[in-house]
Design an enzyme around this catalytic site. Structure first.
Site, PDB file in Angstrom:
ATOM      1  N   SER A 112     -15.543  50.558   7.394  1.00 34.77           N
ATOM      2  CA  SER A 112     -16.284  51.564   6.643  1.00 34.77           C
ATOM      3  C   SER A 112     -15.275  52.363   5.836  1.00 34.77           C
ATOM      4  CB  SER A 112     -17.014  52.520   7.597  1.00 34.77           C
ATOM      5  OG  SER A 112     -17.270  53.757   6.940  1.00 34.77           O
ATOM      6  N   HIS A 144     -17.816  47.782   4.188  1.00 34.51           N
ATOM      7  CA  HIS A 144     -19.046  48.496   4.573  1.00 34.51           C
ATOM      8  C   HIS A 144     -19.072  49.825   3.829  1.00 34.51           C
ATOM      9  CE1 HIS A 144     -22.177  49.687   7.617  1.00 34.51           C
ATOM     10  NE2 HIS A 144     -21.639  50.882   7.476  1.00 34.51           N
ATOM     11  N   ASP A 183     -20.896  53.223   3.154  1.00 42.91           N
ATOM     12  CA  ASP A 183     -21.879  54.151   3.725  1.00 42.91           C
ATOM     13  C   ASP A 183     -22.428  55.043   2.623  1.00 42.91           C
ATOM     14  OD1 ASP A 183     -19.813  54.215   6.536  1.00 42.91           O
ATOM     15  OD2 ASP A 183     -21.905  53.588   6.559  1.00 42.91           O
ATOM     16  N   MET A 243     -24.846  57.815   1.389  1.00 43.34           N
ATOM     17  CA  MET A 243     -25.545  58.953   2.001  1.00 43.34           C
ATOM     18  C   MET A 243     -26.148  59.848   0.924  1.00 43.34           C
ATOM     19  SD  MET A 243     -22.717  59.908   4.899  1.00 43.34           S
ATOM     20  CE  MET A 243     -22.247  58.689   6.119  1.00 43.34           C
ATOM     21  N   HIS A 255     -24.737  50.292   3.510  1.00 39.80           N
ATOM     22  CA  HIS A 255     -25.506  50.891   4.620  1.00 39.80           C
ATOM     23  C   HIS A 255     -26.164  52.130   4.036  1.00 39.80           C
ATOM     24  CE1 HIS A 255     -25.283  53.303   8.662  1.00 39.80           C
ATOM     25  NE2 HIS A 255     -26.518  53.049   8.300  1.00 39.80           N
ATOM     26  N   MET A 310     -28.041  55.269   4.039  1.00 41.19           N
ATOM     27  CA  MET A 310     -28.566  56.407   4.789  1.00 41.19           C
ATOM     28  C   MET A 310     -29.282  57.293   3.770  1.00 41.19           C
ATOM     29  SD  MET A 310     -25.285  56.701   7.283  1.00 41.19           S
ATOM     30  CE  MET A 310     -24.347  55.649   6.182  1.00 41.19           C
ATOM     31  N   MET A 350     -26.888  51.831  15.429  1.00 48.20           N
ATOM     32  CA  MET A 350     -25.990  52.975  15.313  1.00 48.20           C
ATOM     33  C   MET A 350     -25.525  53.391  16.695  1.00 48.20           C
ATOM     34  SD  MET A 350     -25.637  53.467  12.129  1.00 48.20           S
ATOM     35  CE  MET A 350     -24.640  54.953  12.265  1.00 48.20           C
ATOM     36  N   GLY A 381     -24.001  59.946   9.607  1.00 44.98           N
ATOM     37  CA  GLY A 381     -23.662  61.039   8.676  1.00 44.98           C
ATOM     38  C   GLY A 381     -22.175  61.264   8.533  1.00 44.98           C
ATOM     39  N   PHE A 382     -21.414  60.903   9.591  1.00 41.81           N
ATOM     40  CA  PHE A 382     -19.982  61.220   9.549  1.00 41.81           C
ATOM     41  C   PHE A 382     -19.166  60.169  10.295  1.00 41.81           C
ATOM     42  CE2 PHE A 382     -20.650  65.345   7.721  1.00 41.81           C
ATOM     43  CZ  PHE A 382     -21.911  65.720   8.178  1.00 41.81           C
ATOM     44  N   GLY A 383     -17.938  59.988   9.847  1.00 40.65           N
ATOM     45  CA  GLY A 383     -17.006  59.160  10.603  1.00 40.65           C
ATOM     46  C   GLY A 383     -16.350  60.003  11.684  1.00 40.65           C
ATOM     47  N   GLY A 384     -15.598  59.329  12.567  1.00 38.66           N
ATOM     48  CA  GLY A 384     -14.802  60.047  13.564  1.00 38.66           C
ATOM     49  C   GLY A 384     -15.560  60.585  14.749  1.00 38.66           C
ATOM     50  N   ASP A 429     -22.234  50.278  14.741  1.00 40.37           N
ATOM     51  CA  ASP A 429     -21.632  51.161  13.756  1.00 40.37           C
ATOM     52  C   ASP A 429     -21.481  52.576  14.302  1.00 40.37           C
ATOM     53  OD1 ASP A 429     -22.646  52.012  10.312  1.00 40.37           O
ATOM     54  OD2 ASP A 429     -20.842  52.432  11.466  1.00 40.37           O
ATOM     55  N   GLY A 430     -20.201  52.952  14.502  1.00 43.64           N
ATOM     56  CA  GLY A 430     -19.952  54.324  14.929  1.00 43.64           C
ATOM     57  C   GLY A 430     -19.095  54.382  16.188  1.00 43.64           C
ATOM     58  N   GLY A 431     -17.900  54.919  16.049  1.00 44.91           N
ATOM     59  CA  GLY A 431     -17.016  55.074  17.212  1.00 44.91           C
ATOM     60  C   GLY A 431     -16.452  53.778  17.744  1.00 44.91           C
ATOM     61  N   GLY A 462     -14.448  52.568  11.139  1.00 45.87           N
ATOM     62  CA  GLY A 462     -13.976  53.525  10.138  1.00 45.87           C
ATOM     63  C   GLY A 462     -12.646  54.119  10.571  1.00 45.87           C
ATOM     64  N   SER A 463     -12.715  55.167  11.375  1.00 45.33           N
ATOM     65  CA  SER A 463     -11.497  55.900  11.765  1.00 45.33           C
ATOM     66  C   SER A 463     -10.461  55.011  12.432  1.00 45.33           C
ATOM     67  CB  SER A 463     -11.865  57.044  12.718  1.00 45.33           C
ATOM     68  OG  SER A 463     -12.963  57.746  12.216  1.00 45.33           O
TER      69      SER A 463
HETATM   70  C1  DX5 Z   1     -21.723  56.939  10.005  1.00 45.39           C
HETATM   71  C2  DX5 Z   1     -21.425  55.615   9.285  1.00 45.39           C
HETATM   72  C3  DX5 Z   1     -20.355  54.814   9.982  1.00 45.39           C
HETATM   73  C4  DX5 Z   1     -19.044  55.572  10.126  1.00 45.39           C
HETATM   74  C5  DX5 Z   1     -18.090  54.801  11.003  1.00 45.39           C
HETATM   75  O1  DX5 Z   1     -22.923  57.475   9.511  1.00 45.39           O
HETATM   76  O2  DX5 Z   1     -22.569  54.818   9.195  1.00 45.39           O
HETATM   77  O3  DX5 Z   1     -20.150  53.604   9.268  1.00 45.39           O
HETATM   78  O4  DX5 Z   1     -18.460  55.789   8.872  1.00 45.39           O
HETATM   79  O5  DX5 Z   1     -16.932  55.579  11.168  1.00 45.39           O
HETATM   80  P1  DX5 Z   1     -16.218  55.631  12.613  1.00 45.39           P
HETATM   81  O6  DX5 Z   1     -15.797  54.209  12.896  1.00 45.39           O
HETATM   82  O7  DX5 Z   1     -15.066  56.554  12.407  1.00 45.39           O
HETATM   83  O8  DX5 Z   1     -17.235  56.129  13.594  1.00 45.39           O
HETATM   84 ZN    ZN Z   2     -22.257  52.719   8.362  1.00 48.25          ZN
END
Ligand code: DX5
Ligand code: ZN
Length: 226
Positions: free
Chosen positions: A11, A36, A38, A40, A69, A71, A140, A145-148, A178-180, A200-201
């Protein structure tokens, strides 16, 4: 061992936006499978990110496939521009579509692979009647909404349920999470039934770079997979 191909999907939400094209080129060199994006809208999620023009600006310099993706609340209006920007997979949220079946059909009409995403609070059965319209189900493992953010292990039961639904339908649908997703969490998600992993992170924060992160994550997912 993982019976389906493991896909590592960075991401770029957490990339340095002043060097977005460079990041995509570096990710491709690092051996990832797709980019990927994101997208938003500040309505479906309390954040804004990229539009079609930003994605399109990197298309000419990257050989990898792009997936969006979305959102985005009621995303019908943006589907065509995402396809024109070069996304060959477009994922919409079940929660964002009043007419999910129709919206997925519209994506298919554009000649693009369709995906459906589920927020942590949405049960697996929400996709039961659209599996024939999708190439991927995105679970999910954070609230979008956010990475990390921290991985929600409580989603593993849903991942397994959806894996069973896909296998019972004898389908080649990808199960994406997707996420963490990180070295500490990817094995559990893979063991639960996922085969595509948005990172992502953990991708951007690996001090040894994209190739190291991609190789390590892929090996962990393959070893733990079903
Ligand atoms: C969150 C996104 C994810 C996010 C993943 O809404 O859909 O793709 O960016 O980032 P990490 O891997 O840091 O959770
Ligand atoms: Zn995503």
């Amino acid at each position: 061992m993982q019976s389906r191909p493991v896909e590592i999907l960075p991401s770029v939400l957490t990339a340095d936006y002043s060097k977005l094209g460079e990041a995509c080129v570096g990710l491709e060199a690092g051996g990832v499978d797709r980019i990927h994006w994101d997208v938003m809208d500040g309505n479906f999620v309390p954040n804004l990110s990229f539009g079609a023009d930003v994605i399109a600006s990197t298309r000419p310099i990257v050989g990898l496939a792009f997936e969006a993706h979305l959102m985005v609340t009621e995303p019908t209006w943006i589907l065509e521009s995402m396809a024109k920007a070069g996304c060959t997979r477009i994922t919409v949220h079940a929660e964002a579509c009043t007419h999910l079946h129709r919206t997925l059909g519209r994506i298919n009409e554009l000649g693009v692979a369709a995906g459906v995403a589920l927020n942590p609070g949405t049960p697996a059965d929400a996709v039961a009647d659209v599996l024939d319209l999708v190439d991927l189900v995105l679970v999910m493992t954070v609230n979008p909404g956010f990475g990390g953010q921290s991985y929600l292990a409580s989603m593993e039961a849903k991942i397994s349920r959806i894996r069973s639904m896909i296998d019972n339908a004898n389908s080649a649908i990808d199960l994406e999470v997707d996420g963490g997703i990180a070295p500490s969490t990817i094995a559990a998600a893979s063991a639960a039934g996922a085969n595509a992993f948005v990172v992502g992170s953990a991708m951007f924060r690996d001090p040894e770079g994209f190739a190291h992160a991609t190789t390590q994550l892929r090996a962990l997912a393959e070893a733990a997979g079903r």
